[in-house]
Structures are given as structure tokens and as C-alpha cells.
Design a protein around this motif. Structure first.
Motif, PDB file in Angstrom:
ATOM      1  N   ARG A 107       4.331  -8.627  -4.101  1.00 40.01           N
ATOM      2  CA  ARG A 107       3.133  -9.364  -3.680  1.00 40.01           C
ATOM      3  C   ARG A 107       1.942  -9.170  -4.613  1.00 40.01           C
ATOM      4  O   ARG A 107       0.910  -9.814  -4.444  1.00 40.01           O
ATOM      5  CB  ARG A 107       2.738  -8.979  -2.246  1.00 40.01           C
ATOM      6  CG  ARG A 107       3.741  -9.431  -1.218  1.00 40.01           C
ATOM      7  CD  ARG A 107       3.203  -9.316   0.203  1.00 40.01           C
ATOM      8  NE  ARG A 107       4.202  -9.750   1.170  1.00 40.01           N
ATOM      9  CZ  ARG A 107       3.978  -9.960   2.453  1.00 40.01           C
ATOM     10  NH1 ARG A 107       2.754  -9.784   2.946  1.00 40.01           N
ATOM     11  NH2 ARG A 107       4.947 -10.360   3.256  1.00 40.01           N
ATOM     12  N   GLY A 108       2.035  -8.229  -5.542  1.00 35.98           N
ATOM     13  CA  GLY A 108       0.905  -7.989  -6.438  1.00 35.98           C
ATOM     14  C   GLY A 108      -0.236  -7.258  -5.776  1.00 35.98           C
ATOM     15  O   GLY A 108      -1.402  -7.493  -6.073  1.00 35.98           O
ATOM     16  N   ILE A 109       0.103  -6.341  -4.837  1.00 43.20           N
ATOM     17  CA  ILE A 109      -0.914  -5.574  -4.131  1.00 43.20           C
ATOM     18  C   ILE A 109      -0.714  -4.082  -4.408  1.00 43.20           C
ATOM     19  O   ILE A 109       0.370  -3.634  -4.774  1.00 43.20           O
ATOM     20  CB  ILE A 109      -0.888  -5.846  -2.607  1.00 43.20           C
ATOM     21  CG1 ILE A 109       0.496  -5.535  -2.013  1.00 43.20           C
ATOM     22  CG2 ILE A 109      -1.254  -7.284  -2.306  1.00 43.20           C
ATOM     23  CD1 ILE A 109       0.603  -4.200  -1.367  1.00 43.20           C
ATOM     24  N   ALA A 110      -1.778  -3.316  -4.239  1.00 41.68           N
ATOM     25  CA  ALA A 110      -1.689  -1.856  -4.280  1.00 41.68           C
ATOM     26  C   ALA A 110      -2.500  -1.333  -3.104  1.00 41.68           C
ATOM     27  O   ALA A 110      -3.597  -1.819  -2.825  1.00 41.68           O
ATOM     28  CB  ALA A 110      -2.240  -1.304  -5.587  1.00 41.68           C
ATOM     29  N   MET A 111      -1.956  -0.337  -2.417  1.00 45.28           N
ATOM     30  CA  MET A 111      -2.566   0.113  -1.171  1.00 45.28           C
ATOM     31  C   MET A 111      -2.963   1.582  -1.271  1.00 45.28           C
ATOM     32  O   MET A 111      -2.213   2.408  -1.813  1.00 45.28           O
ATOM     33  CB  MET A 111      -1.595  -0.099  -0.015  1.00 45.28           C
ATOM     34  CG  MET A 111      -2.219   0.022   1.359  1.00 45.28           C
ATOM     35  SD  MET A 111      -1.196  -0.824   2.602  1.00 45.28           S
ATOM     36  CE  MET A 111      -2.179  -0.557   4.076  1.00 45.28           C
ATOM     37  N   VAL A 112      -4.141   1.905  -0.772  1.00 48.07           N
ATOM     38  CA  VAL A 112      -4.620   3.282  -0.688  1.00 48.07           C
ATOM     39  C   VAL A 112      -4.737   3.624   0.787  1.00 48.07           C
ATOM     40  O   VAL A 112      -5.468   2.968   1.530  1.00 48.07           O
ATOM     41  CB  VAL A 112      -5.984   3.453  -1.382  1.00 48.07           C
ATOM     42  CG1 VAL A 112      -6.469   4.894  -1.255  1.00 48.07           C
ATOM     43  CG2 VAL A 112      -5.897   3.038  -2.852  1.00 48.07           C
ATOM     44  N   LEU A 159      -5.838  -2.859  -1.435  1.00 52.90           N
ATOM     45  CA  LEU A 159      -5.953  -2.721   0.013  1.00 52.90           C
ATOM     46  C   LEU A 159      -6.242  -1.256   0.341  1.00 52.90           C
ATOM     47  O   LEU A 159      -5.505  -0.363  -0.075  1.00 52.90           O
ATOM     48  CB  LEU A 159      -4.661  -3.163   0.716  1.00 52.90           C
ATOM     49  CG  LEU A 159      -4.130  -4.560   0.361  1.00 52.90           C
ATOM     50  CD1 LEU A 159      -2.861  -4.852   1.159  1.00 52.90           C
ATOM     51  CD2 LEU A 159      -5.180  -5.634   0.626  1.00 52.90           C
ATOM     52  N   PHE A 160      -7.326  -1.011   1.076  1.00 53.78           N
ATOM     53  CA  PHE A 160      -7.732   0.345   1.449  1.00 53.78           C
ATOM     54  C   PHE A 160      -7.674   0.480   2.965  1.00 53.78           C
ATOM     55  O   PHE A 160      -8.330  -0.280   3.680  1.00 53.78           O
ATOM     56  CB  PHE A 160      -9.164   0.627   0.992  1.00 53.78           C
ATOM     57  CG  PHE A 160      -9.366   0.664  -0.500  1.00 53.78           C
ATOM     58  CD1 PHE A 160      -9.343   1.864  -1.186  1.00 53.78           C
ATOM     59  CD2 PHE A 160      -9.599  -0.503  -1.213  1.00 53.78           C
ATOM     60  CE1 PHE A 160      -9.545   1.912  -2.558  1.00 53.78           C
ATOM     61  CE2 PHE A 160      -9.808  -0.475  -2.587  1.00 53.78           C
ATOM     62  CZ  PHE A 160      -9.775   0.738  -3.266  1.00 53.78           C
ATOM     63  N   ASP A 161      -6.924   1.469   3.461  1.00 53.64           N
ATOM     64  CA  ASP A 161      -6.830   1.695   4.906  1.00 53.64           C
ATOM     65  C   ASP A 161      -7.550   2.994   5.264  1.00 53.64           C
ATOM     66  O   ASP A 161      -7.001   4.080   5.151  1.00 53.64           O
ATOM     67  CB  ASP A 161      -5.364   1.762   5.344  1.00 53.64           C
ATOM     68  CG  ASP A 161      -5.222   1.731   6.858  1.00 53.64           C
ATOM     69  OD1 ASP A 161      -6.244   1.560   7.557  1.00 53.64           O
ATOM     70  OD2 ASP A 161      -4.086   1.870   7.348  1.00 53.64           O
ATOM     71  N   GLU A 162      -8.814   2.879   5.651  1.00 55.34           N
ATOM     72  CA  GLU A 162      -9.668   4.016   6.019  1.00 55.34           C
ATOM     73  C   GLU A 162      -9.538   5.166   5.022  1.00 55.34           C
ATOM     74  O   GLU A 162      -9.222   6.302   5.397  1.00 55.34           O
ATOM     75  CB  GLU A 162      -9.349   4.481   7.450  1.00 55.34           C
ATOM     76  CG  GLU A 162      -9.516   3.360   8.466  1.00 55.34           C
ATOM     77  CD  GLU A 162      -9.786   3.844   9.873  1.00 55.34           C
ATOM     78  OE1 GLU A 162     -10.576   4.793  10.019  1.00 55.34           O
ATOM     79  OE2 GLU A 162      -9.236   3.280  10.807  1.00 55.34           O
ATOM     80  N   PRO A 163      -9.792   4.924   3.734  1.00 54.55           N
ATOM     81  CA  PRO A 163      -9.515   5.936   2.719  1.00 54.55           C
ATOM     82  C   PRO A 163     -10.431   7.150   2.745  1.00 54.55           C
ATOM     83  O   PRO A 163     -10.108   8.165   2.137  1.00 54.55           O
ATOM     84  CB  PRO A 163      -9.709   5.157   1.404  1.00 54.55           C
ATOM     85  CG  PRO A 163     -10.698   4.104   1.740  1.00 54.55           C
ATOM     86  CD  PRO A 163     -10.374   3.694   3.149  1.00 54.55           C
TER      87      PRO A 163
END
Length: 333
Positions: free
Chosen positions: A75-80, A156-160
Motif C-alpha cells: 500500500r505504500g504506507i509506514a506505521m509507527v 500512519l502514527f497510532d498514539e506514538p
């Protein structure tokens, strides 16, 4: 290179519908933050965008390409994540480059990208260390660096920042803001902390019970909340809500006034009351008072003020800053 379009996104776990038809456009280079109370669906929405959860219904387009059935790695995403998710046996350098190595990138390209990200994040002195030798803030920077080296279309950042102490949260928040300016990348960020949202976002998406309540810039949401929910969620301390009937306001059910838009006096004012509690914060003084007209009222004063419990005081709202809401809790413009 990083636009996102969500159309009619629904997500259900069995009979429980968590996302109830989400429509959202994110333009290339925007910093968009999802906020809302626990259980509102913000992290689930982020995971649906990432492909870690399948949408029950709807369309997800990244740069115009439908990706609802595309696996996360494509998908071309990177998640933290909130947890750093670093490999304890690998050095900082190897943790940052692992994704590229697994994707078969040439060694020189990995070296170049890791070096660039390391300089951005001031991680050069720690490249040979392992995660156990780092502080929490340093580990989170490594996790962010690992995302940067992938050069994704979407970050994409999930409450980093939620695992960091207060001082580190401020420092890391500044680093993320600087990175956004330098990378000019599209970032989507989930938090329950409205201070993070107000200070970082180009655009805030306020969610409640799986639906979007309002989308806008931080100051649009602060100055022109669409409803009582948004008005109460954005701003700290929370907006005061008063029964419009008690104030003689016709055509409205509720009147809202932010604590910082109320003046206090010992001599005279619109609402006479008694102080029930005071919080001395140095930069601000928060006064809680009871008045017959409003009930419990929160007042925020700039600087230090010597009010005390049981003092008789008078509160006067800035009438131009009052908000009016109808019987359905919608703002009256």
C-alpha cells in the motif's frame, strides 16, 4: 504522492459496527489527526487504512488507486505504533534498515537511507546500540526512523507519544512537526490528546461512536464547533455549557462559553457566585465557581490571581465569544 480518499468506510466486528460510513479526503502533504474519546473508532480507522483490518464496506484510494484488497506491504504506507516494536537483538542501524533489507533493497541504498534518517533524528551516536540501551524517547525516534527509510506515500502514527513522559512528549512532538515540514509527507496521526492535535495538525478529524462529527483546521474547530460534542472535546479546560433558558436566550437550548472567555471581578459582573476550588498553575489560574444562573462555571485567567475557596466573585462572559446550540445540539450560526 500521498493523497487518500475514504468513501463509505464501514467496519463491523460481528454485529457491533465500529465505523459507520466514513468519508474523508486527505490531500498530498497534509498532516491529519484523528481525535476522539476511547472507543470512538479512530485506531480502527487507521488500521483499516493500513490494511491491518479489512473494511466491511467502502473504498480506500491512495494516490487514486483502490487498495481495499491490497495487502499492507503493497500500500505504500509506514506505521509507527504506540509500542516501539523494535527487535531487541538488533542495533539501531539494523532496526531502521530491516524493512528495506527484507524487501531486497541494495545494501548501498539501505546505507544511504538509514544515514539520512539518522541525521534527521539525531540518532548517529546511537546507531550501534541496541534498544535496551536507549531511553523511551530514543526508541520512539528509532521507530519513526524505520518508517522514514521506507519513503512511504503515507505515514500512519497510532498514539506514538502516549508512552513518553510529559517533557519527552513535547520534545518528540516538536521533532515530528519538524519532520513533516522537511519531508513534506502526508501524515495521519491518531491521538486522544487534543494538545497534540491542536499543535500538530493541518486538519483535525473529530470522531464519536464510529462517525465523523467535524473536519477542519484546529482554529476552525476551536472557534466554530459544529455541535456540543466538538465544542466540549476541543479546548482545555472544557467549554462551559449553560441552559439557555436560565440566561433568557431565545431560540437556543444551550449556550457555551470557554473558560478563557470569562472575566472575573470582586466588585461587579453578570453572574454572582462563590468560588468552590482554585488551581494555581503559574501561567494560568483556573477558578471553579457556583452561580445561580449557570451552575458550576470554570474560569481560566492568565497569570497568577489570588482567589480562594468561598470568595464571592462576579463572572462576565465575552458575549461575542458565546456559542449557541439548538435542541439537537447543533451550532446555531
Amino acid at each position: 504522492m500521498g493523497s487518500l480518499q475514504l468513501k463509505s468506510i464501514r467496519k463491523a466486528f460481528g454485529t457491533h459496527e465500529v465505523l459507520k460510513g466514513i468519508d474523508l479526503d486527505v490531500t498530498d502533504g497534509e498532516f491529519v489527526i484523528f481525535v476522539g474519546p476511547s472507543g470512538c473508532g479512530k485506531s480502527t480507522l487507521l488500521r483499516v487504512i493500513a490494511g491491518l483490518e479489512d473494511a466491511t464496506q467502502g473504498s480506500i484510494r491512495i494516490d487514486g488507486q483502490e487498495v481495499a484488497t491490497v495487502p499492507p506491504a503493497k500500500r505504500g504506507i509506514a506505521m509507527v505504533f504506540q509500542s516501539y516494536a523494535l527487535y531487541p537483538h538488533l542495533t539501531v542501524k539494523d532496526n531502521m534498515g530491516l524493512g528495506l533489507k527484507q524487501a531486497g533493497a541494495p545494501a548501498q541504498e539501505i546505507e544511504t537511507r538509514v544515514s539520512k534518517a539518522s541525521k534527521m533524528l539525531s540518532l548517529d551516536p546511537y546507531l550501534a546500540r541496541r534498544p535496551a540501551e536507549l531511553s523511551g524517547g530514543q526508541r520512539q525516534r528509532v521507530a519513526i526512523g524505520r518508517a522514514i527509510v521506507r519513503e512511504p506515500k503515507l505515514f500512519l502514527f497510532d498514539e506514538p507519544l502516549s508512552n513518553l513522559d510529559a517533557a519527552l512528549r513535547v520534545q518528540t512532538r516538536l521533532e515530528i512537526a519538524r519532520l513533516h515540514r522537511e519531508l513534506k509527507a502526508t501524515m495521519i496521526y491518531v491521538t486522544h490528546d487534543q494538545v497534540e492535535a491542536m499543535t500538530l495538525a493541518d486538519k483535525i478529524v473529530v470522531l464519536s461512536a464510529g462517525a465523523i462529527e467535524q473536519v477542519g483546521s484546529p482554529m476552525e474547530l476551536y472557534n466554530h464547533p459544529a455541535n456540543v460534542f466538538v465544542a466540549g472535546f476541543i479546548g482545555s479546560p472544557q467549554m462551559n455549557f449553560i441552559d439557555a433558558g436560565k440566561l433568557g436566550e431565545s431560540g437556543a437550548k444551550t449556550v457555551g462559553i470557554r473558560p478563557e472567555h470569562i472575566a472575573l471581578s470582586r466588585e461587579s459582573g453578570d453572574w454572582k457566585g462563590k468560588v468552590v476550588h482554585v488551581e494555581h498553575l503559574g501561567a494560568d489560574t483556573i477558578v471553579y465557581m457556583e452561580t445561580e444562573a449557570t451552575g458550576l462555571l470554570t474560569v481560566r485567567l492568565f497569570g497568577e490571581h489570588q482567589y480562594a475557596t468561598d470568595d464571592v466573585v462576579f463572572a462576565t462572559p465575552d458575549r461575542n465569544s458565546m456559542h449557541r446550540f439548538d435542541a439537537n445540539d447543533r451550532a446555531i450560526r
